[in-house]
Design a protein around this motif. Structure first.
Motif, PDB file in Angstrom:
ATOM      1  N   ARG A  88      55.794  39.183  41.202  1.00 58.21           N
ATOM      2  CA  ARG A  88      55.605  38.323  40.036  1.00 58.21           C
ATOM      3  C   ARG A  88      54.150  37.737  40.181  1.00 58.21           C
ATOM      4  O   ARG A  88      53.571  38.000  39.166  1.00 58.21           O
ATOM      5  CB  ARG A  88      56.750  37.433  39.556  1.00 58.21           C
ATOM      6  CG  ARG A  88      57.880  38.251  39.115  1.00 58.21           C
ATOM      7  CD  ARG A  88      58.965  37.269  38.607  1.00 58.21           C
ATOM      8  NE  ARG A  88      60.193  37.938  38.123  1.00 58.21           N
ATOM      9  CZ  ARG A  88      61.229  37.669  38.546  1.00 58.21           C
ATOM     10  NH1 ARG A  88      61.465  36.369  39.274  1.00 58.21           N
ATOM     11  NH2 ARG A  88      62.423  38.079  38.223  1.00 58.21           N
ATOM     12  N   THR A  95      46.990  41.043  36.435  1.00 55.66           N
ATOM     13  CA  THR A  95      47.301  40.930  35.015  1.00 55.66           C
ATOM     14  C   THR A  95      46.192  40.148  34.382  1.00 55.66           C
ATOM     15  O   THR A  95      45.109  40.530  33.652  1.00 55.66           O
ATOM     16  CB  THR A  95      48.458  40.677  34.435  1.00 55.66           C
ATOM     17  OG1 THR A  95      49.603  41.766  34.980  1.00 55.66           O
ATOM     18  CG2 THR A  95      48.697  40.863  32.852  1.00 55.66           C
ATOM     19  N   GLN A 158      47.904  48.707  25.825  1.00 50.71           N
ATOM     20  CA  GLN A 158      49.215  49.147  25.668  1.00 50.71           C
ATOM     21  C   GLN A 158      49.609  49.399  27.066  1.00 50.71           C
ATOM     22  O   GLN A 158      51.001  49.228  27.440  1.00 50.71           O
ATOM     23  CB  GLN A 158      49.378  50.212  25.017  1.00 50.71           C
ATOM     24  CG  GLN A 158      48.962  49.931  23.382  1.00 50.71           C
ATOM     25  CD  GLN A 158      49.016  50.898  22.344  1.00 50.71           C
ATOM     26  OE1 GLN A 158      48.627  52.260  22.791  1.00 50.71           O
ATOM     27  NE2 GLN A 158      49.045  50.812  21.143  1.00 50.71           N
ATOM     28  N   GLU A 161      50.308  46.448  29.113  1.00 49.14           N
ATOM     29  CA  GLU A 161      51.575  45.831  28.644  1.00 49.14           C
ATOM     30  C   GLU A 161      52.972  46.573  29.075  1.00 49.14           C
ATOM     31  O   GLU A 161      53.914  46.265  29.710  1.00 49.14           O
ATOM     32  CB  GLU A 161      51.887  45.911  27.058  1.00 49.14           C
ATOM     33  CG  GLU A 161      50.870  44.710  26.418  1.00 49.14           C
ATOM     34  CD  GLU A 161      50.805  44.727  24.964  1.00 49.14           C
ATOM     35  OE1 GLU A 161      51.200  45.642  24.425  1.00 49.14           O
ATOM     36  OE2 GLU A 161      49.886  44.044  24.287  1.00 49.14           O
ATOM     37  N   ALA A 162      52.731  47.739  29.175  1.00 47.80           N
ATOM     38  CA  ALA A 162      53.784  48.857  29.646  1.00 47.80           C
ATOM     39  C   ALA A 162      54.173  48.746  31.168  1.00 47.80           C
ATOM     40  O   ALA A 162      55.265  48.752  31.564  1.00 47.80           O
ATOM     41  CB  ALA A 162      53.523  50.220  29.390  1.00 47.80           C
ATOM     42  N   GLU A 164      53.603  45.913  32.739  1.00 47.15           N
ATOM     43  CA  GLU A 164      54.185  44.498  32.886  1.00 47.15           C
ATOM     44  C   GLU A 164      55.720  44.675  32.656  1.00 47.15           C
ATOM     45  O   GLU A 164      56.479  43.953  33.334  1.00 47.15           O
ATOM     46  CB  GLU A 164      53.426  43.532  32.128  1.00 47.15           C
ATOM     47  CG  GLU A 164      52.150  43.077  32.296  1.00 47.15           C
ATOM     48  CD  GLU A 164      51.704  42.141  31.421  1.00 47.15           C
ATOM     49  OE1 GLU A 164      52.288  41.368  30.779  1.00 47.15           O
ATOM     50  OE2 GLU A 164      50.476  41.848  31.610  1.00 47.15           O
ATOM     51  N   SER A 165      55.885  45.226  31.520  1.00 47.95           N
ATOM     52  CA  SER A 165      57.262  45.580  30.961  1.00 47.95           C
ATOM     53  C   SER A 165      58.169  46.341  32.036  1.00 47.95           C
ATOM     54  O   SER A 165      59.287  45.813  32.394  1.00 47.95           O
ATOM     55  CB  SER A 165      57.257  46.371  29.784  1.00 47.95           C
ATOM     56  OG  SER A 165      58.864  46.729  29.353  1.00 47.95           O
ATOM     57  N   ASN A 166      57.599  47.341  32.791  1.00 48.22           N
ATOM     58  CA  ASN A 166      58.144  48.017  33.824  1.00 48.22           C
ATOM     59  C   ASN A 166      58.367  47.323  35.008  1.00 48.22           C
ATOM     60  O   ASN A 166      59.436  47.392  35.695  1.00 48.22           O
ATOM     61  CB  ASN A 166      57.290  49.385  34.096  1.00 48.22           C
ATOM     62  CG  ASN A 166      57.559  50.324  33.064  1.00 48.22           C
ATOM     63  OD1 ASN A 166      58.581  50.383  32.230  1.00 48.22           O
ATOM     64  ND2 ASN A 166      56.513  51.331  33.022  1.00 48.22           N
ATOM     65  N   ASN A 168      58.595  43.816  35.158  1.00 51.80           N
ATOM     66  CA  ASN A 168      59.865  42.959  34.736  1.00 51.80           C
ATOM     67  C   ASN A 168      61.250  43.665  34.758  1.00 51.80           C
ATOM     68  O   ASN A 168      62.064  42.950  35.355  1.00 51.80           O
ATOM     69  CB  ASN A 168      59.631  42.337  33.494  1.00 51.80           C
ATOM     70  CG  ASN A 168      58.437  41.253  33.568  1.00 51.80           C
ATOM     71  OD1 ASN A 168      58.174  40.892  34.816  1.00 51.80           O
ATOM     72  ND2 ASN A 168      57.823  41.007  32.444  1.00 51.80           N
ATOM     73  N   ALA A 169      61.202  44.861  34.420  1.00 49.15           N
ATOM     74  CA  ALA A 169      62.461  45.610  34.270  1.00 49.15           C
ATOM     75  C   ALA A 169      62.914  46.203  35.782  1.00 49.15           C
ATOM     76  O   ALA A 169      64.006  45.832  36.200  1.00 49.15           O
ATOM     77  CB  ALA A 169      62.364  46.995  33.294  1.00 49.15           C
TER      78      ALA A 169
END
Length: 194
Positions: A88, A95, A158, A161-162, A164-166, A168-169
């Motif tokens: 993280r 990021t 975008q 952001e994708a 970062e989202s992946n 975190n998932a």
């Protein structure tokens, strides 16, 4: 008649100065990010070494195999959490650096475009009759380039952001099984000890 070459010379000089300023800014941001990365790695290595020393002492002090396996099993979750925390923090550094680079580049491009449009407007005032079509074509090309850059910038944001989202998932997906495995190992060790 000599004003146009002087205008281009001044514009070129200003453009080179702004590119140098951008390069200096990006270099500074790169070094700041590298410093954060080195600090993260040093603190992670230090914490890992300390944890390893403590666990080794506990393992060497185990009185029987069940205690040995209990200590080993109890380290699974803290190790997984440490790895997730490192990931993280690493993603956060990457990021923020990417965002700073984008911000600096956007500012540079906006300023450069403003200067180019200003130069085209100034030159078009002194342009010979009949060159309005060429001036309009240059302005259209600049406008199209700006639109392309804006679309590229939007797509890049975008994508970040994708990612970062992946990330975190993936972290969430990994931490649940790690906790479950740790709890199962601890329960099995406790049952074996009883």
């Amino acid at each position: 008649m000599f004003a146009i070459p002087e205008q281009f010379s001044n514009a070129t000089k200003a453009n080179l100065e702004s590119q140098f300023a951008l390069f200096s800014s990006l270099t500074t941001k790169t070094f700041e990010s590298m410093e954060k990365l080195v600090d993260l790695n040093i603190s992670t290595a230090r914490a890992s070494l300390e944890t390893s020393s403590n666990v080794t002492r506990q393992l060497l002090g185990a009185k029987d195999p069940q205690e040995f396996f209990s200590v080993t099993a109890s380290q699974a979750q803290p190790t997984a959490e440490s790895a997730l925390s490192y990931s993280r923090q690493l993603a956060s550094i990457a990021t923020s650096t990417g965002a700073e680079f984008s911000k600096a580049a956007e500012g540079q491009i906006v300023e450069a475009n403003r200067k180019v449009i200003s130069l085209v407007d100034e030159v078009s005032k002194n342009a010979p009759a009949g060159s309005e079509t060429y001036v309009a074509a240059v302005k259209t090309a600049i406008s199209n380039a700006n639109a392309g850059y804006e679309q590229f910038s939007k797509t890049t944001k975008q994508a970040v952001e994708a990612i970062e989202s992946n990330l975190n998932a993936a972290v969430s997906q990994f931490s649940a099984p790690a906790r479950k495995a740790t709890n199962t190992a601890t329960a099995a060790t406790a049952a074996a000890a009883a």
